[in-house]
Scaffold this motif. Structure first.
Motif, PDB file in Angstrom:
ATOM      1  N   TRP A 127      -7.016  -2.450  -6.187  1.00 41.58           N
ATOM      2  CA  TRP A 127      -6.209  -3.020  -4.955  1.00 41.58           C
ATOM      3  C   TRP A 127      -6.858  -3.525  -3.830  1.00 41.58           C
ATOM      4  N   ASN A 128      -7.961  -3.136  -3.188  1.00 37.10           N
ATOM      5  CA  ASN A 128      -8.856  -3.862  -2.405  1.00 37.10           C
ATOM      6  C   ASN A 128      -9.522  -5.111  -2.793  1.00 37.10           C
TER       7      ASN A 128
ATOM      8  N   LYS B 275      -7.621   6.931  -9.845  1.00 38.14           N
ATOM      9  CA  LYS B 275      -7.278   6.716  -8.417  1.00 38.14           C
ATOM     10  C   LYS B 275      -8.307   5.878  -7.810  1.00 38.14           C
ATOM     11  N   GLY B 276      -9.536   6.308  -8.006  1.00 40.10           N
ATOM     12  CA  GLY B 276     -10.590   5.489  -7.453  1.00 40.10           C
ATOM     13  C   GLY B 276     -10.797   3.982  -8.012  1.00 40.10           C
TER      14      GLY B 276
ATOM     15  N   ASN C 175      -2.071   7.864  -5.162  1.00 39.41           N
ATOM     16  CA  ASN C 175      -2.761   9.048  -4.646  1.00 39.41           C
ATOM     17  C   ASN C 175      -2.305  10.209  -4.575  1.00 39.41           C
TER      18      ASN C 175
ATOM     19  N   MET D 151       0.155   2.453  -3.545  1.00 33.81           N
ATOM     20  CA  MET D 151      -0.995   3.464  -3.750  1.00 33.81           C
ATOM     21  C   MET D 151      -0.795   4.815  -3.205  1.00 33.81           C
TER      22      MET D 151
ATOM     23  N   GLU E  68      -7.889   2.188  -6.511  1.00 30.54           N
ATOM     24  CA  GLU E  68      -8.027   1.618  -5.331  1.00 30.54           C
ATOM     25  C   GLU E  68      -9.128   0.588  -5.075  1.00 30.54           C
TER      26      GLU E  68
ATOM     27  N   THR F 117       0.713  -1.218  -0.010  1.00 31.90           N
ATOM     28  CA  THR F 117      -0.114   0.033  -0.029  1.00 31.90           C
ATOM     29  C   THR F 117       0.834   1.242   0.180  1.00 31.90           C
TER      30      THR F 117
END
Length: 137
Positions: free
Chosen positions: A55-56, A48-49, A39, A35, A52, A31
């Motif tokens: 990534w999650n 970016k969204g 970010n 990330m 995210e 992260t």
């Protein structure tokens, strides 16, 4: 030898343990490395969204994989049904990392995460083969 070791498929248990360790590496190490700079960049908010969410999604996949491999290790009669989809996903992720590494960087070692996914998939495959109650394919 305790009952746990007698009743647990240690190959599938190892796949679960490495998946758990990989989850930790992903969240704690990845992260801030991946990330946080993304970010902090000037990338569009939508990019970016989406990054995210992706990534999650990987975090969720890793967590679910721990549970799946654990259940498979403890339930030999259901090991194949539990593990097969995760094995396919992990092998696919391995190929994606290799293809992206070669395509973008000319090397498979710039993004070595594929090695963890390959190891987890191979451990699970060996675990299924050791069950001797179903053929892998």
């Amino acid at each position: 030898m305790t009952s746990f070791f007698k009743t647990t498929n240690m190959w599938l248990f190892a796949a679960a343990a490495i998946s758990l360790a990989t989850t930790g590496l992903h969240v704690i190490g990845g992260t801030p490395e991946i990330m946080a700079p993304l970010n902090a960049s000037d990338a569009p908010a939508l990019s970016k969204g989406i990054a995210e969410v992706i990534w999650n999604q990987i975090t969720l996949l890793l967590i679910v994989s721990v549970w799946v491999f654990w259940r498979a290790a403890r339930n030999p009669e259901k090991a194949y049904e539990l593990s097969f989809a995760i094995i396919v996903l992990y092998l696919g992720i391995t190929l994606l990392f290799i293809a992206s590494g070669l395509g973008l960087f000319g090397s498979i070692w710039v993004m070595p995460q594929w090695t963890l996914f390959l190891v987890m998939a191979v451990l699970a495959i060996v675990g299924l083969l050791r069950n001797n109650n179903k053929q892998l394919i």
